[in-house]
Design a protein around this motif. Structure first.
Motif, PDB file in Angstrom:
ATOM      1  N   VAL A 193       0.856  -1.180   0.000  1.00 10.98           N
ATOM      2  CA  VAL A 193       0.000   0.000   0.000  1.00 10.98           C
ATOM      3  C   VAL A 193       0.897   1.236   0.000  1.00 10.98           C
ATOM      4  CG1 VAL A 193      -1.812   1.269   1.202  1.00 10.98           C
ATOM      5  CG2 VAL A 193      -1.794  -1.239   1.258  1.00 10.98           C
ATOM      6  N   ILE A 194       0.669   2.113  -0.968  1.00 18.13           N
ATOM      7  CA  ILE A 194       1.513   3.300  -1.126  1.00 18.13           C
ATOM      8  C   ILE A 194       0.680   4.552  -0.899  1.00 18.13           C
ATOM      9  CG2 ILE A 194       3.023   4.561  -2.704  1.00 18.13           C
ATOM     10  CD1 ILE A 194       3.536   1.976  -4.171  1.00 18.13           C
ATOM     11  N   ASP A 195       1.216   5.459  -0.108  1.00 17.90           N
ATOM     12  CA  ASP A 195       0.576   6.748   0.124  1.00 17.90           C
ATOM     13  C   ASP A 195       0.628   7.570  -1.168  1.00 17.90           C
ATOM     14  OD1 ASP A 195      -0.313   9.190   0.969  1.00 17.90           O
ATOM     15  OD2 ASP A 195       1.076   9.398   2.643  1.00 17.90           O
ATOM     16  N   ALA A 196      -0.540   8.091  -1.593  1.00 19.86           N
ATOM     17  CA  ALA A 196      -0.610   8.851  -2.850  1.00 19.86           C
ATOM     18  C   ALA A 196       0.307  10.068  -2.828  1.00 19.86           C
ATOM     19  CB  ALA A 196      -2.048   9.284  -3.114  1.00 19.86           C
ATOM     20  N   ASP A 197       0.543  10.627  -1.641  1.00 20.26           N
ATOM     21  CA  ASP A 197       1.424  11.795  -1.528  1.00 20.26           C
ATOM     22  C   ASP A 197       2.900  11.420  -1.610  1.00 20.26           C
ATOM     23  OD1 ASP A 197      -0.765  13.470  -1.238  1.00 20.26           O
ATOM     24  OD2 ASP A 197      -0.785  13.276   0.949  1.00 20.26           O
ATOM     25  N   LYS A 198       3.187  10.123  -1.570  1.00 21.95           N
ATOM     26  CA  LYS A 198       4.564   9.655  -1.620  1.00 21.95           C
ATOM     27  C   LYS A 198       4.904   9.050  -2.981  1.00 21.95           C
ATOM     28  CE  LYS A 198       5.776  10.561   2.672  1.00 21.95           C
ATOM     29  NZ  LYS A 198       6.892  11.475   2.995  1.00 21.95           N
ATOM     30  N   ILE A 199       4.154   9.456  -4.013  1.00 25.99           N
ATOM     31  CA  ILE A 199       4.422   9.022  -5.387  1.00 25.99           C
ATOM     32  C   ILE A 199       4.803  10.253  -6.196  1.00 25.99           C
ATOM     33  CG2 ILE A 199       3.507   7.890  -7.447  1.00 25.99           C
ATOM     34  CD1 ILE A 199       1.422   6.542  -5.668  1.00 25.99           C
ATOM     35  N   THR A 200       5.858  10.158  -6.965  1.00 29.02           N
ATOM     36  CA  THR A 200       6.261  11.288  -7.807  1.00 29.02           C
ATOM     37  C   THR A 200       6.578  10.818  -9.215  1.00 29.02           C
ATOM     38  OG1 THR A 200       7.751  13.190  -7.969  1.00 29.02           O
ATOM     39  CG2 THR A 200       8.720  11.145  -7.213  1.00 29.02           C
ATOM     40  N   GLY A 201       6.136  11.602 -10.195  1.00 34.23           N
ATOM     41  CA  GLY A 201       6.487  11.358 -11.583  1.00 34.23           C
ATOM     42  C   GLY A 201       7.606  12.293 -11.986  1.00 34.23           C
ATOM     43  N   CYS A 202       8.569  11.801 -12.745  1.00 28.76           N
ATOM     44  CA  CYS A 202       9.756  12.581 -13.097  1.00 28.76           C
ATOM     45  C   CYS A 202       9.928  12.644 -14.608  1.00 28.76           C
ATOM     46  CB  CYS A 202      11.007  11.964 -12.466  1.00 28.76           C
ATOM     47  SG  CYS A 202      10.968  11.904 -10.668  1.00 28.76           S
ATOM     48  N   ASP A 203      10.030  13.854 -15.112  1.00 32.68           N
ATOM     49  CA  ASP A 203      10.316  14.085 -16.523  1.00 32.68           C
ATOM     50  C   ASP A 203      11.756  14.582 -16.628  1.00 32.68           C
ATOM     51  OD1 ASP A 203       9.663  14.442 -19.350  1.00 32.68           O
ATOM     52  OD2 ASP A 203       9.798  16.593 -18.922  1.00 32.68           O
ATOM     53  N   LEU A 204      12.530  13.965 -17.493  1.00 32.22           N
ATOM     54  CA  LEU A 204      13.935  14.343 -17.676  1.00 32.22           C
ATOM     55  C   LEU A 204      14.067  15.255 -18.885  1.00 32.22           C
ATOM     56  CD1 LEU A 204      15.526  10.826 -17.071  1.00 32.22           C
ATOM     57  CD2 LEU A 204      15.363  12.704 -15.451  1.00 32.22           C
ATOM     58  N   GLY A 205      14.888  16.287 -18.748  1.00 32.16           N
ATOM     59  CA  GLY A 205      15.026  17.241 -19.836  1.00 32.16           C
ATOM     60  C   GLY A 205      16.414  17.844 -19.897  1.00 32.16           C
ATOM     61  N   LEU A 206      16.570  18.861 -20.752  1.00 31.55           N
ATOM     62  CA  LEU A 206      17.852  19.532 -20.942  1.00 31.55           C
ATOM     63  C   LEU A 206      17.868  20.917 -20.307  1.00 31.55           C
ATOM     64  CD1 LEU A 206      18.682  18.555 -24.631  1.00 31.55           C
ATOM     65  CD2 LEU A 206      19.668  17.615 -22.554  1.00 31.55           C
ATOM     66  N   THR A 207      16.802  21.697 -20.506  1.00 24.94           N
ATOM     67  CA  THR A 207      16.734  23.009 -19.853  1.00 24.94           C
ATOM     68  C   THR A 207      16.745  22.830 -18.339  1.00 24.94           C
ATOM     69  OG1 THR A 207      15.460  23.861 -21.708  1.00 24.94           O
ATOM     70  CG2 THR A 207      15.433  25.154 -19.678  1.00 24.94           C
TER      71      THR A 207
END
Length: 246
Positions: free
Chosen positions: A57-71
């Motif tokens: 069971v994972i806390d919704a506030d403890k999930i992060t999505g990460c986008d990788l970029g150059l800027t």
């Protein structure tokens, strides 16, 4: 293993800077040498401890999505952006001077050997700075979250763009994801890697509308379906989080 030294069969003990306590039974030692003449010993130990179990069971506030970029090197789904340090680009002028000096030296001469070492130390400093930055950032992400969701980038295809190839190599996205992966396993956290063909930038995270094309220069766009204004990178991070939670 000895205090402050490493003992290899058939060799006398070698002085070493052991930066952490050796726990468990030593199974193997791998020696490596850098281009600047430094030696490292990678020690494999068996501590009889298994990896911690990942939470069901994972806390919704403890999930992060990460986008990788150059800027920005990393954009999180909560809107936080991590600046791209661009270590190689910042050192390019210094490297250029030293590489020019190397090219003027007579081949096989002592001065050429010295100049080669100077250039190698510059490259080593860039690599160490990049690794330090990625280790600290990946550690922070794993410590702060129970699940981290990242995109899978096909860098070999992206490197065909000659204008961006140097910047992509400098960012080192693949090395960062690798650090995230083994830190997540060690800490008992979830790391989700999305399919490389998932179009995170073209899709509206609110209504799901998908744009046909999204050129790199378009940093902000408005969804024609729900009229929501999007920051390209934050929208991509939110889409990555939503897709990883499915």
């Amino acid at each position: 293993m000895l205090d402050g030294a490493v003992k290899i069969p058939k060799l006398s003990p070698m002085e070493a800077r052991i930066h952490r306590e050796i726990i468990g039974k030593v199974k193997s030692i791998t020696l490596s040498r850098t281009s600047t003449g430094k030696y490292f010993a990678s020690i494999l130990c068996e501590d009889a401890k298994g990896a911690p179990e990942k939470p069901d069971v994972i806390d919704a506030d403890k999930i992060t999505g990460c986008d990788l970029g150059l800027t920005h090197f990393l954009i999180r789904s909560d809107g936080r952006k991590q600046a791209n340090p661009r270590y190689l680009i910042r050192a390019s002028q210094n490297l250029r001077r030293k590489q020019k000096a190397l090219s003027r030296k007579v081949k096989s001469s002592k001065n050429r050997t010295k100049a080669r070492l100077i250039v190698a130390r510059c490259h080593e400093k860039v690599g160490n700075s990049r690794a330090d930055f990625q280790h600290k950032l990946s550690r922070a992400l794993i410590d702060e979250n129970q699940a981290v969701i990242v995109e899978t980038l096909k860098t070999s295809n992206m490197l065909k763009n000659q204008r961006l190839a140097r910047h992509i190599n400098d960012a080192g996205w693949q090395g960062f994801v690798t650090k995230l992966e083994y830190k997540a396993i060690d800490a008992g956290k979830h790391l989700v890697k999305l399919d490389q063909w998932y179009a995170s930038s073209k899709k509206c995270h609110r209504c799901g509308h998908k744009e046909i094309a999204m050129p790199l220069g378009k940093r902000f766009w408005q969804c024609p379906a729900c009229q929501m204004e999007h920051d390209r990178d934050i929208n991509a991070a939110l889409n990555i989080k939503q897709q990883g939670c499915i």
